[in-house]
Enzyme design. Structure first.
Site, mmCIF file in Angstrom:
data_model
loop_
_atom_site.group_PDB
_atom_site.id
_atom_site.type_symbol
_atom_site.label_atom_id
_atom_site.label_comp_id
_atom_site.label_asym_id
_atom_site.label_seq_id
_atom_site.Cartn_x
_atom_site.Cartn_y
_atom_site.Cartn_z
ATOM 1 N N ASN A 60 -23.210 23.443 15.552
ATOM 2 C CA ASN A 60 -21.832 23.795 15.887
ATOM 3 C C ASN A 60 -21.068 22.525 16.231
ATOM 4 O O ASN A 60 -21.241 21.953 17.304
ATOM 5 C CB ASN A 60 -21.827 24.777 17.066
ATOM 6 N N LYS A 62 -17.975 22.211 16.792
ATOM 7 C CA LYS A 62 -16.878 22.510 17.720
ATOM 8 C C LYS A 62 -15.584 21.799 17.289
ATOM 9 O O LYS A 62 -15.344 21.642 16.093
ATOM 10 C CB LYS A 62 -17.294 22.165 19.149
ATOM 11 N N HIS A 144 -19.315 32.982 21.218
ATOM 12 C CA HIS A 144 -19.674 31.756 21.933
ATOM 13 C C HIS A 144 -19.015 31.747 23.310
ATOM 14 O O HIS A 144 -17.907 32.249 23.486
ATOM 15 C CB HIS A 144 -19.232 30.528 21.138
ATOM 16 N N GLU A 146 -17.515 29.614 24.975
ATOM 17 C CA GLU A 146 -16.198 28.989 25.062
ATOM 18 C C GLU A 146 -15.106 29.939 24.577
ATOM 19 O O GLU A 146 -13.955 29.850 25.027
ATOM 20 C CB GLU A 146 -16.207 27.676 24.266
ATOM 21 N N GLU A 214 -27.546 31.351 24.643
ATOM 22 C CA GLU A 214 -27.031 30.080 25.146
ATOM 23 C C GLU A 214 -26.626 30.240 26.608
ATOM 24 O O GLU A 214 -25.519 30.703 26.898
ATOM 25 C CB GLU A 214 -25.826 29.631 24.317
ATOM 26 N N GLY A 220 -23.548 21.716 26.930
ATOM 27 C CA GLY A 220 -22.793 20.483 27.099
ATOM 28 C C GLY A 220 -22.924 19.833 28.459
ATOM 29 O O GLY A 220 -22.201 18.891 28.773
ATOM 30 N N SER A 260 -27.721 22.248 25.197
ATOM 31 C CA SER A 260 -28.174 20.865 25.338
ATOM 32 C C SER A 260 -29.494 20.600 24.614
ATOM 33 O O SER A 260 -30.331 19.824 25.064
ATOM 34 C CB SER A 260 -28.283 20.478 26.822
#
Length: 304
Positions: A60, A62, A144, A146, A214, A220, A260
């Site tokens: 991904n 992003k 996701h 985010e 996730e 991140g 990560s």
């Protein structure tokens, strides 16, 4: 006109809405153990996979990249030596999808990072599943964290998006995962099962679905779930699918880990029986490191 407007409004209902509690009984009955037998291969190797699906690694990208950096990344991926027994997918930003599609090796498929909940139209800034298919895109990432926690998409809205994408023959990487405070409060399974239920309520055919677990606290941040923590959740997700969808779906659905993941930790994570691959963020922007993660499928093969 009023009816049409009402229909459109209903698609957006629930953004930033608090989710309902999940079924406590099932959470209490989940057993945290490695309950699947390893599968022995004819060549005397053991494949450490509880499910039957092919190892899967997604990248991904992003909201990252420029024309120059994307060109270099594609060149690095084209030069990489990748194991054959892996499904590999990358998800560039929308504006680079066609460029990547035209220049990337056919061994790697293309994914979008999001798609609209229905047919295209007057939805400024959105991209429809039909447009992605027209471009040659095979996959889309939905749910996701985010999109959930920054944009405000709720479970039901995401479930509807997944159903529509699948109806247009766009395969789905369906993301689930808990925030740090939810894990610390002992609600990891509540949250993950609730998110899974929203997908299950909308999806009738799981053939083209990959689940990505996730944990939000690991995305991140440099923190990563231990192999044991990840395996525990993956095993519970597979149990949930077996109980609430079917044993067949629980067996063939790939459950991949994200948070990560990098070239240093992927091998140990890959050894876990219920981890069927990875959804990679930052490390997917580095061609050689992403190749290392793809090739961690070899860690599934351990001496008999």
């Amino acid at each position: 006109m009023a009816a049409a407007a009402s229909s459109l409004v209903s698609q957006f209902m629930g953004l930033r809405r608090e989710a309902p509690p999940s079924t406590a009984l099932f959470v209490q009955t989940v057993q945290f153990k490695l309950r699947h037998s390893s599968t022995r291969c004819p060549n005397g190797r053991v494949i450490a996979m509880a499910g039957t699906g092919k190892f899967f690694v997604g990248g991904n990208w992003k909201c990252n990249g420029t024309m120059d950096s994307v060109t270099k990344l594609v060149a690095d991926l084209n030069d990489a030596k990748l194991e054959n027994d892996v499904d590999v997918v990358v998800a560039p930003p929308y504006i680079y999808l066609d460029k990547v599609k035209q220049s990337l090796t056919d061994l790697i498929e293309i994914s979008a990072q999001n798609s609209w909940v229905g047919k295209g139209g007057a939805f400024t800034g959105e991209i429809s599943a039909e447009q992605l298919i027209d471009l040659g895109c095979k996959w889309v990432i939905l749910g996701h964290s985010e999109r959930r926690h920054i944009i405000g998409e709720d479970d039901q809205f995401i479930g509807k998006k997944a159903a529509y994408a699948l109806s247009q023959n766009l395969k789905v990487i369906a993301c689930i995962g808990e925030k740090l405070e939810e894990r610390e409060a002992g609600k990891t399974f509540d949250v993950c099962f609730q998110q899974l239920k929203a997908f299950a309520d909308s999806i009738s055919d799981w053939t083209n679905v990959v689940i990505a677990y996730e944990p939000v606290w690991a995305i991140g941040t440099g923190k990563v779930a231990t192999p044991q923590q990840a395996q525990e959740v993956h095993a519970a997700v597979r149990d949930w699918l077996k109980k609430h969808v079917s044993a067949e779906v629980a067996s063939f659905t790939r459950i991949i880990y994200g948070g990560s993941v990098n070239g240093s930790n992927c091998a140990e994570l890959a050894k876990q029986e219920d981890i069927d691959g990875f959804l990679v963020g930052g490390a997917s922007l580095k061609g050689p490191e992403f190749a290392t993660i793809v090739n961690s499928v070899t860690s599934k093969k351990v001496a008999a």
